[in-house]
Design a protein around this motif. Structure first.
Motif, PDB file in Angstrom:
ATOM      1  N   TYR A  46      -3.029   1.235 -11.521  1.00 50.20           N
ATOM      2  CA  TYR A  46      -2.004   1.109 -12.595  1.00 50.20           C
ATOM      3  C   TYR A  46      -1.668   3.172 -12.560  1.00 50.20           C
ATOM      4  N   SER A  47      -0.265   3.606 -11.966  1.00 52.20           N
ATOM      5  CA  SER A  47      -0.120   4.567 -12.407  1.00 52.20           C
ATOM      6  C   SER A  47       1.548   5.089 -11.919  1.00 52.20           C
ATOM      7  N   ALA A  48       1.914   5.667 -12.779  1.00 49.95           N
ATOM      8  CA  ALA A  48       4.034   5.753 -12.323  1.00 49.95           C
ATOM      9  C   ALA A  48       3.970   6.357 -11.258  1.00 49.95           C
ATOM     10  N   GLY A  49       4.233   6.017  -9.402  1.00 50.21           N
ATOM     11  CA  GLY A  49       4.256   6.821  -8.379  1.00 50.21           C
ATOM     12  C   GLY A  49       2.914   6.889  -7.744  1.00 50.21           C
ATOM     13  N   THR A  50       2.307   5.390  -7.972  1.00 49.62           N
ATOM     14  CA  THR A  50       1.217   5.267  -7.578  1.00 49.62           C
ATOM     15  C   THR A  50       1.276   4.133  -6.402  1.00 49.62           C
ATOM     16  N   PRO A  51       1.316   3.963  -5.332  1.00 52.76           N
ATOM     17  CA  PRO A  51       1.898   2.077  -5.289  1.00 52.76           C
ATOM     18  C   PRO A  51       0.305   1.299  -5.407  1.00 52.76           C
ATOM     19  N   PHE A  54      14.937 -11.376   1.990  1.00 49.37           N
ATOM     20  CA  PHE A  54      14.797 -10.993   3.324  1.00 49.37           C
ATOM     21  C   PHE A  54      14.409 -12.219   3.778  1.00 49.37           C
ATOM     22  N   SER A  55      14.931 -12.099   5.112  1.00 48.61           N
ATOM     23  CA  SER A  55      14.783 -13.597   5.949  1.00 48.61           C
ATOM     24  C   SER A  55      13.559 -14.211   6.443  1.00 48.61           C
ATOM     25  N   LEU A  56      13.605 -15.004   6.741  1.00 45.46           N
ATOM     26  CA  LEU A  56      12.085 -15.539   7.284  1.00 45.46           C
ATOM     27  C   LEU A  56      12.207 -16.948   8.121  1.00 45.46           C
ATOM     28  N   GLN A  57      11.824 -16.561   9.707  1.00 48.70           N
ATOM     29  CA  GLN A  57      12.183 -17.490  10.785  1.00 48.70           C
ATOM     30  C   GLN A  57      10.664 -18.147  10.708  1.00 48.70           C
ATOM     31  N   ALA A  58      10.518 -19.086  11.544  1.00 49.83           N
ATOM     32  CA  ALA A  58      10.534 -20.582  12.089  1.00 49.83           C
ATOM     33  C   ALA A  58       8.726 -19.865  12.384  1.00 49.83           C
ATOM     34  N   ASP A  59       8.577 -18.430  13.638  1.00 48.80           N
ATOM     35  CA  ASP A  59       7.927 -18.076  13.615  1.00 48.80           C
ATOM     36  C   ASP A  59       6.706 -17.076  13.309  1.00 48.80           C
ATOM     37  N   ASP A  60       7.613 -16.825  12.231  1.00 50.36           N
ATOM     38  CA  ASP A  60       6.725 -15.885  10.756  1.00 50.36           C
ATOM     39  C   ASP A  60       6.105 -16.984   9.909  1.00 50.36           C
ATOM     40  N   ALA A  61       5.218 -18.011  10.117  1.00 51.31           N
ATOM     41  CA  ALA A  61       4.890 -19.018   9.285  1.00 51.31           C
ATOM     42  C   ALA A  61       3.096 -18.301   9.868  1.00 51.31           C
ATOM     43  N   GLU A  62       2.770 -18.429   8.321  1.00 47.47           N
ATOM     44  CA  GLU A  62       1.554 -18.324   8.553  1.00 47.47           C
ATOM     45  C   GLU A  62       0.884 -16.358   8.638  1.00 47.47           C
ATOM     46  N   LYS A  63       1.996 -15.683   8.905  1.00 48.96           N
ATOM     47  CA  LYS A  63       1.723 -14.347   8.884  1.00 48.96           C
ATOM     48  C   LYS A  63       1.889 -13.471   7.458  1.00 48.96           C
ATOM     49  N   LEU A  64       1.050 -12.487   7.272  1.00 50.93           N
ATOM     50  CA  LEU A  64       0.921 -11.540   6.218  1.00 50.93           C
ATOM     51  C   LEU A  64       1.850 -11.191   5.593  1.00 50.93           C
ATOM     52  N   ILE A  65       2.468 -11.400   4.063  1.00 52.42           N
ATOM     53  CA  ILE A  65       3.574 -10.256   3.681  1.00 52.42           C
ATOM     54  C   ILE A  65       2.867  -9.635   2.753  1.00 52.42           C
ATOM     55  N   HIS A  66       3.548  -8.370   3.209  1.00 51.88           N
ATOM     56  CA  HIS A  66       2.987  -7.037   2.226  1.00 51.88           C
ATOM     57  C   HIS A  66       4.197  -6.749   1.322  1.00 51.88           C
ATOM     58  N   ILE A  67       3.985  -6.408   0.230  1.00 49.35           N
ATOM     59  CA  ILE A  67       4.680  -5.470  -0.308  1.00 49.35           C
ATOM     60  C   ILE A  67       3.558  -4.581  -1.190  1.00 49.35           C
ATOM     61  N   GLU A  68       4.710  -3.734  -0.741  1.00 48.31           N
ATOM     62  CA  GLU A  68       4.391  -2.096  -1.130  1.00 48.31           C
ATOM     63  C   GLU A  68       5.328  -1.844  -2.967  1.00 48.31           C
ATOM     64  N   PHE A  69       4.758  -2.081  -3.851  1.00 45.37           N
ATOM     65  CA  PHE A  69       5.074  -1.544  -5.097  1.00 45.37           C
ATOM     66  C   PHE A  69       4.618  -1.047  -5.757  1.00 45.37           C
ATOM     67  N   ILE A  70       6.073  -0.333  -5.974  1.00 46.67           N
ATOM     68  CA  ILE A  70       5.568   1.608  -6.580  1.00 46.67           C
ATOM     69  C   ILE A  70       6.751   2.068  -8.329  1.00 46.67           C
ATOM     70  N   PRO A  71       5.507   1.891  -9.353  1.00 42.35           N
ATOM     71  CA  PRO A  71       6.611   1.406 -10.347  1.00 42.35           C
ATOM     72  C   PRO A  71       7.046   3.160 -10.769  1.00 42.35           C
ATOM     73  N   TYR A  72       8.010   2.802 -11.796  1.00 39.67           N
ATOM     74  CA  TYR A  72       8.484   3.758 -11.848  1.00 39.67           C
ATOM     75  C   TYR A  72       8.141   4.943 -13.332  1.00 39.67           C
ATOM     76  N   TYR A  73       7.527   3.687 -14.047  1.00 38.25           N
ATOM     77  CA  TYR A  73       6.984   4.454 -16.176  1.00 38.25           C
ATOM     78  C   TYR A  73       5.628   3.527 -16.079  1.00 38.25           C
ATOM     79  N   ASN A  74       4.952   4.523 -16.932  1.00 39.71           N
ATOM     80  CA  ASN A  74       3.738   4.452 -17.364  1.00 39.71           C
ATOM     81  C   ASN A  74       3.383   2.585 -18.062  1.00 39.71           C
ATOM     82  N   ASP A  75       5.026   1.660 -18.327  1.00 42.07           N
ATOM     83  CA  ASP A  75       4.712   0.526 -19.458  1.00 42.07           C
ATOM     84  C   ASP A  75       5.129  -0.447 -18.442  1.00 42.07           C
TER      85      ASP A  75
END
Length: 578
Positions: free
Chosen positions: A78-83, A141-162
């Motif tokens: 974990y670090s500010a600006g690091t995904p 965000f929307s999800l449809q029937a053909d999205d079942a069991e697909k992988l959701i990937h979230i890229e989280f980039i914090p702005y602060y070191n707290d």
């Protein structure tokens, strides 16, 4: 300002303070209901087709290392600006027109589903105006029937070191239900903010009404009103409902920080008034620090040196100093004063509750991951303002009643009770003032004919009616040019500083009296004798009064010849007693 009591159908009277207290009690009951709903639901989505989705996230795409979304700052990298990458699998059996929603605070976010290279949803900074962070927003965000069991990937980039940077409140289900549930989860706090806003407006309106109508400058109502409005702005923007509806999170985040910085100032001014010299110095110093914090925070934010979030520690320190100064001042006052007002005790107890609530919320905020970081504080502040508002209104109404009593005493001393004209005391004071200044004036003397006969033979009610009718005629015709007084049972006088043509004025007056008698033929005719005299500069006003009085009696004699009693009785349909 008139504080009239209005009779109800049962004959009971309702005063303004009773109405105010009733409104406050209703608001208090609503607050407890909202508190119960807020605590019991804990922002869970009430829809049956919507499920929370905050526990099934992992740090790797193989879904083996479970992620801690509530405390991302505990992640080794974990670090500010690091995904930081989070992964989850779309539940099997999902149908069309579904969606996922979550809250993102102080971070940039990109959401990918399956092998998509373009993000399905994102949240990031809007520009330099908002600092490093644009606050909190809802990502959907929307999800449809053909999205079942697909992988959701979230890229989280914090702005602060707290711990203020996190993702939370994940829900999944029918898209419409997800949105409806998210809105309903924010309503309790939003309604409290709206209620507090209207309480603030109500207090300001009462302050302005008292100042304009009764000349009472009850500053407690002014400071409480501003406190309520600032508190309402902070509470409403902190519920994240406006962020969801507008997505203009940068402006709302800045507004939220500004309101939080402003809240201590009117509260300090409120308690400064009742403090002693030593306490006023302390409160004034802290108020100065509060203003300085606002200036420094704004300068640092808008010059890009450090934004509102990074300066939040200064604001928290300022709030702690303000709370400590007010608490010390209030408790010291209650301990040392023999007769402590009820509102001072309420203020001391209420402030302690607000401080404790604030400490609880700060601990929850520093712990990170909480969905509602100001729940206890906003409830405590609202109840505190309600309690102080009631006592301040009662104090203001007591001041109004005292003022009304003083005004009544003054009117009794200088006003004739039957006619509302000035009485003999007021008349004598005016004559003394004119005698000292020696300015030009004109004196009009009046006398009602046959008043004694009407009192003795028709009744005193009829006599009073004759007096009030004569006073009304004199006021209507002469009040625009002078001051009118009743100086005896049937005698009146007008002193004018506009020495115009007295004969024309009196002729017009007699025509008005004749017109009145024609319109009121069923009453005993009104006959008013009058006389006038001028008082030139440096002449004796008392001599002018004597001259006008002498001429009035001459007119009275002529009117008795012109309107003999028998004729007047016949006109009124009466008969003289033998």
């Amino acid at each position: 300002m008139e504080l009239k009591s209005h009779p109800t159908a049962s004959g009971r009277k309702i005063s303004l303070i009773t109405v105010c207290n009733t409104l406050y009690i209703i608001a208090l009951i609503l607050t407890f209901i909202l508190l119960f709903v807020s605590v019991s639901t804990d922002h869970n989505i009430p829809e049956t087709d919507v499920k929370t989705f905050s526990e099934d996230w992992y740090y790797d795409s193989m879904l083996t290392h479970r992620a801690d979304l509530k405390h991302p700052n505990l992640h080794p990298g974990y670090s500010a600006g690091t995904p930081i990458d989070y992964y989850a699998s779309v539940p099997a059996g999902i149908s069309d027109n579904c969606g996922m929603m979550f809250k993102a605070k102080n971070c940039a976010v990109r959401v990918y589903v399956g092998n998509e290279t373009a993000p399905r949803a994102s949240f990031q900074l809007y520009g330099d105006l908002y600092g490093k962070s644009s606050g909190t927003d809802w990502v959907e965000f929307s999800l449809q029937a053909d999205d079942a069991e697909k992988l959701i990937h979230i890229e989280f980039i914090p702005y602060y070191n707290d711990s203020s940077c996190y993702l939370g409140s994940f829900t999944i289900g029918k898209f419409r239900d997800v949105i409806t549930g998210t809105i309903s989860g924010q309503l309790s706090g939003a309604v409290i903010g709206i209620l507090m806003f209207f309480v603030g407006i109500f207090l300001l309106i009462i302050f302005l009404a008292l100042k304009k109508s009764a000349g009472i400058n009850e500053m407690d109502l002014l400071y409480l009103g501003f406190t309520a409005i600032a508190g309402a702005g902070w509470i409403f923007s902190d519920t994240k409902l406006m962020q969801f509806l507008t997505h203009n999170t940068g402006a709302i985040h800045n507004f939220n920080c500004m309101m939080l910085m402003l809240i201590p100032l009117p509260v300090l001014l409120l308690f400064q008034k009742a403090a002693n010299r030593k306490q006023r110095i302390l409160i004034s110093t802290v108020a100065g620090i509060t203003v300085l914090n606002i200036i420094i925070s704004c300068v640092l934010h808008f010059t890009g040196i450090s934004d509102f979030h990074e300066n939040l520690k200064l604001t928290h320190i300022t709030i702690i100093l303000a709370s400590a100064a007010i608490l010390y001042s209030n408790i010291s006052y209650c301990l040392h004063e023999k007769q402590t007002e009820r509102r001072d005790k309420i203020a001391a107890i209420g402030l302690i509750i607000v401080v404790i609530s604030g400490i609880i919320d700060v601990i929850r905020y520093k712990g990170g991951g909480t969905n509602d970081s100001s729940r206890f504080t906003r409830i405590a502040i609202f109840l505190y303002i309600l309690a102080l508002g009631i006592t301040s209104l009662e104090h203001a109404m007591q001041m109004v009643k005292k003022g009304m009593t003083a005004d009544l005493v003054s009117r009794l001393a200088y006003e004739d009770g039957l006619t509302g004209l000035g009485n003999r005391t007021a008349y004598k004071e005016l004559l003394s003032s004119i005698a000292e200044n020696n300015h030009r004036h004109c004196v009009f003397m009046f006398d009602i004919n046959n008043l004694k006969y009407v009192n003795d033979n028709i009744g005193h009610a009829a006599g009073d009616q004759l007096i009030t009718s004569a006073a009304g005629m004199i006021r209507k015709h002469f009040e625009s040019i002078g001051r009118c007084y009743r100086i005896g049972g049937d005698e009146f006088i007008c002193i004018s500083d506009q020495p115009e043509n007295t004969s024309e004025i009196l002729s017009a007056f007699f025509r008005e009296v004749d017109k009145y008698n024609q319109q009121h033929k069923s009453e005993f005719p009104l006959v008013i004798a009058a006389g006038a005299a001028r008082c030139e500069k440096n002449e004796d006003i008392y001599h002018a009064v004597e001259t006008a009085d002498k001429r009035m009696y001459e007119c009275k004699t002529n009117l008795k010849i012109k309107y003999p009693l028998e004729k007047l009785l016949k006109t009124a349909g009466l008969q003289a007693e033998t």
